[in-house]
Enzyme design. Sequence first.
Site, PDB file in Angstrom:
ATOM      1  N   HIS A 151      -0.314   5.183   6.955  1.00  0.00           N
ATOM      2  CA  HIS A 151      -0.132   5.542   5.549  1.00  0.00           C
ATOM      3  C   HIS A 151       0.074   7.044   5.399  1.00  0.00           C
ATOM      4  O   HIS A 151      -0.681   7.829   5.957  1.00  0.00           O
ATOM      5  CB  HIS A 151      -1.346   5.090   4.731  1.00  0.00           C
ATOM      6  CG  HIS A 151      -1.510   3.613   4.718  1.00  0.00           C
ATOM      7  ND1 HIS A 151      -2.329   2.957   5.614  1.00  0.00           N
ATOM      8  CD2 HIS A 151      -0.952   2.658   3.932  1.00  0.00           C
ATOM      9  CE1 HIS A 151      -2.262   1.658   5.376  1.00  0.00           C
ATOM     10  NE2 HIS A 151      -1.430   1.453   4.366  1.00  0.00           N
ATOM     11  N   SER A 169       0.809  -1.220   0.000  1.00  0.00           N
ATOM     12  CA  SER A 169       0.000   0.000   0.000  1.00  0.00           C
ATOM     13  C   SER A 169       0.840   1.268   0.000  1.00  0.00           C
ATOM     14  O   SER A 169       0.399   2.312  -0.471  1.00  0.00           O
ATOM     15  CB  SER A 169      -0.942   0.010   1.213  1.00  0.00           C
ATOM     16  OG  SER A 169      -0.196  -0.065   2.421  1.00  0.00           O
ATOM     17  N   ASP A 228      -5.231   6.663   9.982  1.00  0.00           N
ATOM     18  CA  ASP A 228      -4.826   5.340  10.476  1.00  0.00           C
ATOM     19  C   ASP A 228      -3.419   5.359  11.086  1.00  0.00           C
ATOM     20  O   ASP A 228      -3.007   4.406  11.734  1.00  0.00           O
ATOM     21  CB  ASP A 228      -4.922   4.275   9.382  1.00  0.00           C
ATOM     22  CG  ASP A 228      -3.958   4.475   8.217  1.00  0.00           C
ATOM     23  OD1 ASP A 228      -3.030   5.308   8.294  1.00  0.00           O
ATOM     24  OD2 ASP A 228      -4.138   3.761   7.197  1.00  0.00           O
TER      25      ASP A 228
END
Length: 187
Positions: free
Chosen positions: A163, A10, A160
Amino acid sequence: MKKILFFGDSLTAGYGLRDPRTTSLPALIQQRIDIDKLPYQVINAGQSGDTTSGGLLRIDGYLDQAIDVLVLELGANDILRGIPPQTTSTNLQAIINKVRSRHPNVKMLLLGMELPGWIPGAFAGAFRSVFAQVAMKNDMAFVPFMLEGVAGIRHLNLPDGLHPTADGYKIIADRVWPVLATLLGHQ
Protein backbone atom coordinates in the site's frame (compact mmCIF):
# COMPACT_ATOMS: atom_id res chain seq x y z
CA MET A 1 -22.71 19.14 -9.10
CA LYS A 2 -21.57 16.12 -11.10
CA LYS A 3 -20.35 12.96 -9.34
CA ILE A 4 -17.16 10.96 -9.84
CA LEU A 5 -17.38 7.55 -8.18
CA PHE A 6 -14.02 6.01 -7.30
CA PHE A 7 -14.96 2.36 -6.90
CA GLY A 8 -12.20 0.08 -5.68
CA ASP A 9 -10.35 -1.69 -2.92
CA SER A 10 -7.82 -0.55 -0.30
CA LEU A 11 -5.86 1.34 -2.96
CA THR A 12 -8.91 3.56 -3.41
CA ALA A 13 -9.89 3.62 0.26
CA GLY A 14 -6.44 4.83 1.32
CA TYR A 15 -5.68 1.91 3.62
CA GLY A 16 -3.04 2.68 6.24
CA LEU A 17 -2.90 6.42 5.63
CA ARG A 18 -3.03 8.72 8.63
CA ASP A 19 -5.87 10.72 7.04
CA PRO A 20 -7.37 9.11 3.92
CA ARG A 21 -9.88 11.99 3.72
CA THR A 22 -7.02 14.23 2.59
CA THR A 23 -4.28 11.92 1.27
CA SER A 24 -5.99 9.04 -0.57
CA LEU A 25 -6.14 9.04 -4.36
CA PRO A 26 -9.79 10.20 -4.48
CA ALA A 27 -9.00 13.01 -2.00
CA LEU A 28 -6.02 14.20 -4.04
CA ILE A 29 -8.13 14.18 -7.21
CA GLN A 30 -10.84 16.19 -5.42
CA GLN A 31 -8.19 18.74 -4.43
CA ARG A 32 -7.18 19.16 -8.09
CA ILE A 33 -10.82 19.49 -9.12
CA ASP A 34 -11.31 22.18 -6.48
CA ILE A 35 -8.20 24.08 -7.57
CA ASP A 36 -9.46 24.08 -11.16
CA LYS A 37 -12.99 24.95 -9.99
CA LEU A 38 -14.57 22.06 -11.86
CA PRO A 39 -18.18 21.11 -11.02
CA TYR A 40 -17.41 17.61 -9.72
CA GLN A 41 -17.66 15.90 -6.35
CA VAL A 42 -15.55 12.79 -5.79
CA ILE A 43 -17.03 9.88 -3.86
CA ASN A 44 -14.55 7.44 -2.32
CA ALA A 45 -16.18 4.00 -2.55
CA GLY A 46 -13.05 2.05 -1.72
CA GLN A 47 -13.32 -1.02 0.49
CA SER A 48 -10.20 -2.69 1.79
CA GLY A 49 -9.84 -6.33 0.82
CA ASP A 50 -12.40 -6.13 -1.96
CA THR A 51 -12.11 -8.34 -5.02
CA THR A 52 -13.88 -7.96 -8.34
CA SER A 53 -16.45 -10.48 -7.04
CA GLY A 54 -17.07 -8.34 -3.96
CA GLY A 55 -17.27 -5.23 -6.10
CA LEU A 56 -19.86 -6.86 -8.32
CA LEU A 57 -22.01 -7.53 -5.26
CA ARG A 58 -21.40 -4.04 -3.86
CA ILE A 59 -21.91 -1.85 -6.94
CA ASP A 60 -25.71 -1.99 -6.74
CA GLY A 61 -25.56 0.10 -3.56
CA TYR A 62 -24.22 3.05 -5.58
CA LEU A 63 -26.42 2.87 -8.67
CA ASP A 64 -29.38 4.82 -7.30
CA GLN A 65 -27.31 8.00 -7.11
CA ALA A 66 -26.09 10.04 -10.05
CA ILE A 67 -22.79 8.79 -11.46
CA ASP A 68 -21.28 10.95 -14.18
CA VAL A 69 -17.83 9.35 -14.08
CA LEU A 70 -16.77 5.93 -12.80
CA VAL A 71 -13.15 5.35 -11.88
CA LEU A 72 -12.89 1.58 -11.52
CA GLU A 73 -9.97 0.20 -9.51
CA LEU A 74 -10.38 -3.47 -8.66
CA GLY A 75 -8.31 -6.57 -9.32
CA ALA A 76 -5.27 -6.30 -7.07
CA ASN A 77 -6.80 -8.61 -4.49
CA ASP A 78 -7.82 -11.03 -7.24
CA ILE A 79 -4.14 -11.24 -8.17
CA LEU A 80 -3.07 -11.75 -4.55
CA ARG A 81 -5.65 -14.50 -4.04
CA GLY A 82 -4.84 -16.32 -7.27
CA ILE A 83 -8.27 -15.78 -8.77
CA PRO A 84 -8.20 -16.74 -12.45
CA PRO A 85 -7.71 -13.76 -14.77
CA GLN A 86 -10.83 -14.74 -16.75
CA THR A 87 -12.91 -14.44 -13.57
CA THR A 88 -11.48 -10.98 -12.96
CA SER A 89 -12.28 -9.97 -16.52
CA THR A 90 -15.83 -11.32 -16.30
CA ASN A 91 -16.48 -9.52 -13.01
CA LEU A 92 -15.06 -6.20 -14.25
CA GLN A 93 -17.28 -6.46 -17.33
CA ALA A 94 -20.33 -7.21 -15.21
CA ILE A 95 -19.65 -4.14 -13.02
CA ILE A 96 -19.30 -1.98 -16.14
CA ASN A 97 -22.50 -3.42 -17.60
CA LYS A 98 -24.46 -2.71 -14.39
CA VAL A 99 -23.23 0.88 -14.23
CA ARG A 100 -23.92 1.53 -17.92
CA SER A 101 -27.38 -0.02 -17.74
CA ARG A 102 -28.38 2.49 -15.02
CA HIS A 103 -26.25 5.41 -16.26
CA PRO A 104 -25.91 5.09 -20.04
CA ASN A 105 -23.96 8.35 -20.44
CA VAL A 106 -21.39 7.60 -17.75
CA LYS A 107 -17.75 8.22 -18.59
CA MET A 108 -15.35 5.56 -17.35
CA LEU A 109 -11.71 5.24 -16.38
CA LEU A 110 -10.11 1.88 -15.59
CA LEU A 111 -7.06 1.80 -13.33
CA GLY A 112 -5.07 -1.28 -14.25
CA MET A 113 -2.96 -3.53 -12.09
CA GLU A 114 -0.01 -5.76 -12.93
CA LEU A 115 1.97 -8.49 -11.32
CA PRO A 116 5.60 -7.56 -10.80
CA GLY A 117 7.73 -8.15 -13.89
CA TRP A 118 9.88 -10.68 -12.06
CA ILE A 119 6.91 -13.07 -11.75
CA PRO A 120 7.05 -15.21 -14.89
CA GLY A 121 4.51 -17.42 -16.53
CA ALA A 122 1.14 -17.49 -18.18
CA PHE A 123 -0.74 -16.30 -15.06
CA ALA A 124 1.27 -13.05 -14.92
CA GLY A 125 0.90 -12.51 -18.66
CA ALA A 126 -2.84 -13.15 -18.55
CA PHE A 127 -3.33 -10.64 -15.76
CA ARG A 128 -1.28 -8.03 -17.59
CA SER A 129 -3.69 -8.24 -20.51
CA VAL A 130 -7.00 -8.39 -18.59
CA PHE A 131 -7.21 -4.69 -17.85
CA ALA A 132 -6.15 -3.52 -21.31
CA GLN A 133 -8.68 -5.84 -22.94
CA VAL A 134 -11.53 -4.68 -20.69
CA ALA A 135 -10.65 -1.02 -21.28
CA MET A 136 -10.44 -1.49 -25.04
CA LYS A 137 -13.66 -3.52 -25.28
CA ASN A 138 -15.56 -0.82 -23.40
CA ASP A 139 -13.84 2.21 -24.94
CA MET A 140 -12.72 3.33 -21.47
CA ALA A 141 -9.99 5.77 -20.53
CA PHE A 142 -7.17 3.67 -19.12
CA VAL A 143 -4.16 3.88 -16.83
CA PRO A 144 -2.36 0.57 -17.51
CA PHE A 145 -0.62 0.25 -14.11
CA MET A 146 -1.82 2.63 -11.44
CA LEU A 147 1.14 1.84 -9.16
CA GLU A 148 3.80 2.58 -11.79
CA GLY A 149 6.62 4.58 -10.23
CA VAL A 150 5.48 3.56 -6.73
CA ALA A 151 5.34 -0.26 -6.57
CA GLY A 152 8.48 -1.77 -5.12
CA ILE A 153 9.93 1.56 -3.96
CA ARG A 154 10.31 1.18 -0.23
CA HIS A 155 9.92 4.81 0.86
CA LEU A 156 6.74 5.22 -1.20
CA ASN A 157 5.00 2.24 0.40
CA LEU A 158 3.82 1.31 3.85
CA PRO A 159 5.81 -1.37 5.69
CA ASP A 160 3.56 -4.06 4.14
CA GLY A 161 5.12 -3.21 0.76
CA LEU A 162 1.68 -3.27 -0.88
CA HIS A 163 0.00 0.00 0.00
CA PRO A 164 1.33 3.43 -0.94
CA THR A 165 2.23 6.14 1.53
CA ALA A 166 0.82 9.65 1.20
CA ASP A 167 3.86 10.50 -0.96
CA GLY A 168 3.19 7.45 -3.10
CA TYR A 169 -0.39 8.56 -3.67
CA LYS A 170 0.85 11.96 -4.86
CA ILE A 171 2.79 10.19 -7.62
CA ILE A 172 -0.24 8.07 -8.49
CA ALA A 173 -2.46 11.17 -8.61
CA ASP A 174 0.07 12.80 -10.96
CA ARG A 175 -0.38 9.82 -13.34
CA VAL A 176 -4.15 9.52 -13.00
CA TRP A 177 -5.13 13.20 -13.14
CA PRO A 178 -4.14 13.93 -16.77
CA VAL A 179 -6.13 10.93 -17.99
CA LEU A 180 -9.14 11.83 -15.85
CA ALA A 181 -8.91 15.52 -16.77
CA THR A 182 -9.01 14.60 -20.46
CA LEU A 183 -12.06 12.42 -19.80
CA LEU A 184 -13.71 15.40 -18.10
CA GLY A 185 -12.89 17.60 -21.09
CA HIS A 186 -10.45 19.66 -19.02
CA GLN A 187 -6.94 20.24 -20.35
